[in-house]
Design a protein around this motif. Structure first.
Motif, PDB file in Angstrom:
ATOM      1  N   PRO A  32       0.818  -1.217   0.000  1.00  0.00           N
ATOM      2  CA  PRO A  32       0.000   0.000   0.000  1.00  0.00           C
ATOM      3  C   PRO A  32       0.857   1.276   0.000  1.00  0.00           C
ATOM      4  N   GLU A  33       1.977   1.237   0.709  1.00  0.00           N
ATOM      5  CA  GLU A  33       2.864   2.407   0.743  1.00  0.00           C
ATOM      6  C   GLU A  33       3.484   2.672  -0.627  1.00  0.00           C
ATOM      7  N   ARG A  34       3.874   1.602  -1.304  1.00  0.00           N
ATOM      8  CA  ARG A  34       4.471   1.751  -2.640  1.00  0.00           C
ATOM      9  C   ARG A  34       3.446   2.302  -3.632  1.00  0.00           C
ATOM     10  N   ILE A  35       2.236   1.795  -3.557  1.00  0.00           N
ATOM     11  CA  ILE A  35       1.176   2.283  -4.451  1.00  0.00           C
ATOM     12  C   ILE A  35       0.927   3.767  -4.203  1.00  0.00           C
ATOM     13  N   GLN A  36       0.863   4.172  -2.936  1.00  0.00           N
ATOM     14  CA  GLN A  36       0.638   5.579  -2.609  1.00  0.00           C
ATOM     15  C   GLN A  36       1.790   6.457  -3.094  1.00  0.00           C
ATOM     16  N   ALA A  37       3.019   5.957  -2.978  1.00  0.00           N
ATOM     17  CA  ALA A  37       4.177   6.728  -3.453  1.00  0.00           C
ATOM     18  C   ALA A  37       4.120   6.905  -4.969  1.00  0.00           C
ATOM     19  N   ILE A  38       3.775   5.833  -5.682  1.00  0.00           N
ATOM     20  CA  ILE A  38       3.653   5.902  -7.143  1.00  0.00           C
ATOM     21  C   ILE A  38       2.517   6.857  -7.514  1.00  0.00           C
ATOM     22  N   ALA A  39       1.390   6.745  -6.813  1.00  0.00           N
ATOM     23  CA  ALA A  39       0.231   7.604  -7.086  1.00  0.00           C
ATOM     24  C   ALA A  39       0.579   9.072  -6.869  1.00  0.00           C
ATOM     25  N   LEU A  46       1.399  15.050 -13.360  1.00  0.00           N
ATOM     26  CA  LEU A  46       0.344  15.317 -14.342  1.00  0.00           C
ATOM     27  C   LEU A  46       0.295  16.801 -14.696  1.00  0.00           C
ATOM     28  N   PRO A  47       0.061  17.105 -15.966  1.00  0.00           N
ATOM     29  CA  PRO A  47      -0.168  18.503 -16.328  1.00  0.00           C
ATOM     30  C   PRO A  47      -1.435  19.017 -15.631  1.00  0.00           C
ATOM     31  N   GLU A  48      -1.446  20.267 -15.313  1.00  0.00           N
ATOM     32  CA  GLU A  48      -2.574  20.870 -14.597  1.00  0.00           C
ATOM     33  C   GLU A  48      -3.891  20.673 -15.344  1.00  0.00           C
ATOM     34  N   VAL A  49      -3.853  20.756 -16.657  1.00  0.00           N
ATOM     35  CA  VAL A  49      -5.084  20.604 -17.442  1.00  0.00           C
ATOM     36  C   VAL A  49      -5.669  19.196 -17.267  1.00  0.00           C
ATOM     37  N   VAL A  50      -4.827  18.200 -17.154  1.00  0.00           N
ATOM     38  CA  VAL A  50      -5.303  16.827 -16.955  1.00  0.00           C
ATOM     39  C   VAL A  50      -5.882  16.678 -15.554  1.00  0.00           C
ATOM     40  N   ARG A  56      -9.344  15.077  -8.680  1.00  0.00           N
ATOM     41  CA  ARG A  56      -8.681  14.257  -7.664  1.00  0.00           C
ATOM     42  C   ARG A  56      -9.549  13.071  -7.243  1.00  0.00           C
ATOM     43  N   LYS A  57     -10.866  13.277  -7.192  1.00  0.00           N
ATOM     44  CA  LYS A  57     -11.765  12.197  -6.775  1.00  0.00           C
ATOM     45  C   LYS A  57     -11.649  11.000  -7.721  1.00  0.00           C
ATOM     46  N   TYR A  58     -11.685  11.255  -9.019  1.00  0.00           N
ATOM     47  CA  TYR A  58     -11.568  10.194 -10.016  1.00  0.00           C
ATOM     48  C   TYR A  58     -10.225   9.478  -9.869  1.00  0.00           C
ATOM     49  N   PHE A  59      -9.170  10.251  -9.716  1.00  0.00           N
ATOM     50  CA  PHE A  59      -7.828   9.695  -9.567  1.00  0.00           C
ATOM     51  C   PHE A  59      -7.754   8.804  -8.325  1.00  0.00           C
ATOM     52  N   ASP A  60      -8.258   9.278  -7.214  1.00  0.00           N
ATOM     53  CA  ASP A  60      -8.232   8.507  -5.971  1.00  0.00           C
ATOM     54  C   ASP A  60      -9.043   7.218  -6.069  1.00  0.00           C
ATOM     55  N   GLU A  61     -10.163   7.252  -6.809  1.00  0.00           N
ATOM     56  CA  GLU A  61     -10.961   6.044  -7.013  1.00  0.00           C
ATOM     57  C   GLU A  61     -10.164   4.988  -7.772  1.00  0.00           C
ATOM     58  N   LYS A  62      -9.424   5.409  -8.784  1.00  0.00           N
ATOM     59  CA  LYS A  62      -8.607   4.476  -9.567  1.00  0.00           C
ATOM     60  C   LYS A  62      -7.458   3.909  -8.742  1.00  0.00           C
ATOM     61  N   ILE A  63      -6.873   4.721  -7.890  1.00  0.00           N
ATOM     62  CA  ILE A  63      -5.802   4.255  -7.014  1.00  0.00           C
ATOM     63  C   ILE A  63      -6.362   3.229  -6.024  1.00  0.00           C
ATOM     64  N   ALA A  64      -7.557   3.470  -5.502  1.00  0.00           N
ATOM     65  CA  ALA A  64      -8.194   2.522  -4.582  1.00  0.00           C
ATOM     66  C   ALA A  64      -8.439   1.186  -5.279  1.00  0.00           C
ATOM     67  N   LYS A  65      -8.858   1.219  -6.552  1.00  0.00           N
ATOM     68  CA  LYS A  65      -9.045  -0.016  -7.320  1.00  0.00           C
ATOM     69  C   LYS A  65      -7.723  -0.750  -7.483  1.00  0.00           C
ATOM     70  N   MET A  66      -6.665  -0.012  -7.745  1.00  0.00           N
ATOM     71  CA  MET A  66      -5.347  -0.614  -7.895  1.00  0.00           C
ATOM     72  C   MET A  66      -4.906  -1.282  -6.591  1.00  0.00           C
ATOM     73  N   GLU A  67      -5.149  -0.626  -5.470  1.00  0.00           N
ATOM     74  CA  GLU A  67      -4.800  -1.212  -4.172  1.00  0.00           C
ATOM     75  C   GLU A  67      -5.568  -2.508  -3.931  1.00  0.00           C
ATOM     76  N   THR A  68      -6.853  -2.501  -4.259  1.00  0.00           N
ATOM     77  CA  THR A  68      -7.672  -3.707  -4.104  1.00  0.00           C
ATOM     78  C   THR A  68      -7.130  -4.826  -4.982  1.00  0.00           C
ATOM     79  N   TYR A  69      -6.823  -4.515  -6.234  1.00  0.00           N
ATOM     80  CA  TYR A  69      -6.296  -5.518  -7.160  1.00  0.00           C
ATOM     81  C   TYR A  69      -4.972  -6.080  -6.653  1.00  0.00           C
ATOM     82  N   CYS A  70      -4.093  -5.224  -6.178  1.00  0.00           N
ATOM     83  CA  CYS A  70      -2.763  -5.662  -5.734  1.00  0.00           C
ATOM     84  C   CYS A  70      -2.811  -6.505  -4.471  1.00  0.00           C
ATOM     85  N   ASN A  71      -3.884  -6.414  -3.732  1.00  0.00           N
ATOM     86  CA  ASN A  71      -4.024  -7.218  -2.519  1.00  0.00           C
ATOM     87  C   ASN A  71      -4.897  -8.443  -2.750  1.00  0.00           C
TER      88      ASN A  71
END
Length: 105
Positions: A32-39, A46-50, A56-71
């Motif tokens: 989980p720490e490695r995923i958070q560091a990468i995130a 990321l460019p500001e426009v992206v 941030r909400k969308y990004f955090d949701e995808k990171i949460a999915k990645m954490e679930t998958y990795c575990n």
């Protein structure tokens, strides 16, 4: 791999593919720490426009999915080891090995 198999066949070289599925929890590659560091690095780079377009909400949701998958997935790698052993030692190895639970197919 399929092309390599066809190219090597006339030379008598056998090529097998081992497709292990989800054994990521067994590898300890992504804590989980490695995923958070990468995130954090991804978000910061990321460019500001992206960032504005996705938010941030969308990004955090995808990171949460990645954490679930990795575990998730199998932590017993013996089926992968057995498949690789068979591919290396069998007189007639299989073209493809799928050492994974049916769920990951």
């Amino acid at each position: 791999s399929d092309c390599l198999r066809y190219e090597m066949h006339p030379l008598g070289v056998k090529v097998s593919v081992v497709e292990p599925g989800n054994f990521i929890a067994a590898t300890s590659l992504y804590s989980p720490e490695r995923i958070q560091a990468i995130a954090k690095k991804m978000w910061d780079d990321l460019p500001e426009v992206v960032r504005k377009d996705y938010g941030r909400k969308y990004f955090d949701e995808k990171i949460a999915k990645m954490e679930t998958y990795c575990n998730s997935g199998s932590t017993d790698t013996s089926s992968v080891i057995n498949a690789v052993t068979h591919a290396l030692t069998a007189a007639t190895p299989y073209t493809r090995y799928h050492p994974m639970d049916y769920y990951w197919w």
